[in-house]
Write an enzyme that holds these catalytic residues in place. Structure first.
Site, PDB file in Angstrom:
ATOM      1  N   GLU A  51       0.795  -1.237   0.000  1.00  0.00           N
ATOM      2  CA  GLU A  51       0.000   0.000   0.000  1.00  0.00           C
ATOM      3  C   GLU A  51       0.828   1.288   0.000  1.00  0.00           C
ATOM      4  O   GLU A  51       0.632   2.162   0.843  1.00  0.00           O
ATOM      5  CB  GLU A  51      -0.963  -0.009   1.196  1.00  0.00           C
ATOM      6  CG  GLU A  51      -1.872  -1.231   1.207  1.00  0.00           C
ATOM      7  CD  GLU A  51      -2.794  -1.308   2.416  1.00  0.00           C
ATOM      8  OE1 GLU A  51      -2.675  -0.483   3.330  1.00  0.00           O
ATOM      9  OE2 GLU A  51      -3.651  -2.215   2.445  1.00  0.00           O
TER      10      GLU A  51
ATOM     11  N   GLU B 130      -6.091 -10.867  -1.485  1.00  0.00           N
ATOM     12  CA  GLU B 130      -6.872 -10.706  -0.247  1.00  0.00           C
ATOM     13  C   GLU B 130      -8.360 -10.683  -0.575  1.00  0.00           C
ATOM     14  O   GLU B 130      -9.121  -9.846  -0.091  1.00  0.00           O
ATOM     15  CB  GLU B 130      -6.467  -9.401   0.473  1.00  0.00           C
ATOM     16  CG  GLU B 130      -4.976  -9.298   0.757  1.00  0.00           C
ATOM     17  CD  GLU B 130      -4.576  -8.060   1.560  1.00  0.00           C
ATOM     18  OE1 GLU B 130      -5.452  -7.376   2.120  1.00  0.00           O
ATOM     19  OE2 GLU B 130      -3.367  -7.775   1.613  1.00  0.00           O
TER      20      GLU B 130
HETATM   21  C1  GLA Z   1      -4.955  -4.758   4.180  1.00  0.00           C
HETATM   22  C2  GLA Z   1      -3.705  -5.508   4.585  1.00  0.00           C
HETATM   23  C3  GLA Z   1      -4.037  -6.836   5.193  1.00  0.00           C
HETATM   24  C4  GLA Z   1      -5.185  -6.734   6.172  1.00  0.00           C
HETATM   25  C5  GLA Z   1      -6.360  -6.140   5.490  1.00  0.00           C
HETATM   26  C6  GLA Z   1      -7.522  -6.102   6.423  1.00  0.00           C
HETATM   27  O1  GLA Z   1      -5.489  -5.180   3.018  1.00  0.00           O
HETATM   28  O2  GLA Z   1      -2.828  -5.737   3.505  1.00  0.00           O
HETATM   29  O3  GLA Z   1      -2.920  -7.292   5.887  1.00  0.00           O
HETATM   30  O4  GLA Z   1      -4.827  -5.965   7.281  1.00  0.00           O
HETATM   31  O5  GLA Z   1      -6.002  -4.837   5.102  1.00  0.00           O
HETATM   32  O6  GLA Z   1      -7.597  -7.189   7.252  1.00  0.00           O
END
Ligand code: GLA
Length: 376
Positions: free
Chosen positions: A154, A259
């Site tokens: 990020e 994710e």
């Molecule tokens: C982001 C992070 C993850 C996690 C998600 C929410 O996407 O990369 O590690 O913390 O948020 O759970």
């Protein structure tokens, strides 16, 4: 002559019971790895139902929290490898591709990392030394065991510019290059990734492409880009995902959905960003399915999953992995984000670990396996 297997994926199901007789990892074995992020109760074996599901369905795992800086390196001279070791051992014992998540992020990183004893910001050299120590210690410990690392998580704003994180403020823009260099030195065989959310939106996607091109030109060993995949029911469209995968694959890197979850609950905000710091008050209208997901919504979720997986399968040459951010609906961070205390339904398995209609819908997008070639 190639003979197509005559038994379609549908034939693998027991028509009467409706229970799937195949698994996600079997269905997609010719397409990509299929994974889940695990919490501690899962990788330590405590949650036996979830463990059985994970072993049966997935061939890659990610650590939900165990390898984040605050968990593994809470104090300057203190590493806490207990849970992370168990996580890695779980993956190895079960022959899974083990992911490391993550090394450099602005969130879930203790304040001390960026400060001196008086609470003032440290200088560039100090922070670079801390980053280097952390990466070489953590990546070095799991050398040859963790196959791929989210090195930077990020780094971008929604408009595609670099986020003004403490890493950037203190070190400068080259903190990313340094992170990839340190990680490569610590384990030259490990795949190194850049991971972020809402890369489907053009401004951020273009920023990421420019960033990755720059890093590649500087010699960073970047094997792949992770689209986090914290998706809504109406965003991103399958066409947008399709375009996004295609544009990243042109950089010569693998594309991963890292994710994945689908938020079926009423939106508390118009933002598409999976910004972990967001927090809105709980109201009944934002939490409509406390007694279960109505069938119509189950079907909409199934269709949405099928549409997305059809795109992933179409790009199976560049998509190397699809990982869900949890195993069962009860595990999901969406029960507490961006509103605390809701009942979320983002996955393919319900709170009892039973496949939802979305499970079968996803399985049906898998390519039918080819029968072995017959001699003429
Ligand atoms: C982001 C992070 C993850 C996690 C998600 C929410 O996407 O990369 O590690 O913390 O948020 O759970």
């Amino acid at each position: 002559m190639k003979i197509m297997a005559s038994v379609g994926i549908m034939g693998i199901f027991l028509a009467t019971s409706g229970f799937a007789q195949t698994t996600l990892k079997a269905a997609f074995k010719n397409d990509f790895l299929i994974g889940a992020a695990l919490n501690e109760a899962e990788f330590t074996g405590q949650n036996t139902n979830a463990v059985a599901l994970v072993k049966a369905q997935f061939d890659t795992i990610s650590p939900e929290n165990a390898l984040k800086w605050e968990a593994v390196h809470p104090k300057p001279d203190q590493y806490n490898f207990g849970p992370a070791d168990q996580y890695v051992e779980f993956g190895q014992k079960n022959g899974m591709f083990v992911i490391g998540h993550n090394l450099v992020w602005h969130s879930q990183t203790p304040k001390w990392v960026f400060q001196d004893e008086k609470g003032n910001p440290v200088d560039r050299d100090t922070l670079l030394a801390r980053m280097s120590n952390h990466i070489s210690t953590v990546v070095g410990r799991y050398k040859g065991k963790i196959g791929g690392w989210d090195v930077v998580n990020e780094a971008l704003n929604e408009d595609g510019t670099l986020r003004d994180s403490p890493w950037k403020k203190i070190i400068g823009e080259d903190y990313l290059l340094k992170a990839y260099q340190f990680a490569h030195e610590a384990d030259p065989q490990a795949e190194l990734y850049y991971n972020d959310y809402s890369l489907e939106n053009a401004p951020k996607r273009n920023g990421a492409i420019a960033l990755l091109k720059k890093l590649q030109a500087q010699g960073a060993h970047i094997a792949g880009v992770g689209l986090q995949g914290h998706y809504k029911m109406d965003w991103p469209s399958p066409a947008l995902v399709d375009e996004t995968i295609e544009s990243f694959s042109k950089l010569g890197v693998k594309v991963m959905i890292t994710e994945l979850d689908l938020d079926v609950l009423p939106p508390a905000t118009r933002s598409q960003a999976a910004e972990v710091s967001m927090n809105f008050a709980l109201q009944a209208k934002l939490n409509p399915y406390t007694n279960g997901l109505p069938d119509a919504v189950q079907q909409t979720l199934a269709k949405r999953y099928a549409d997305l997986f059809a795109v992933f399968v179409k790009h199976h040459d560049s998509v190397s992995r699809v990982t869900f951010w949890g195993v069962t609906d009860g595990d999901s961070w969406l029960n507490n984000w961006p509103v605390k205390g809701r009942t979320a339904y983002p996955f393919l398995f319900n709170r009892d670990g039973k496949p939802k209609p979305a499970f079968n819908a996803v399985i049906q997008t898998a390519k039918v396996p080819q029968a072995p070639q017959k001699p003429m």
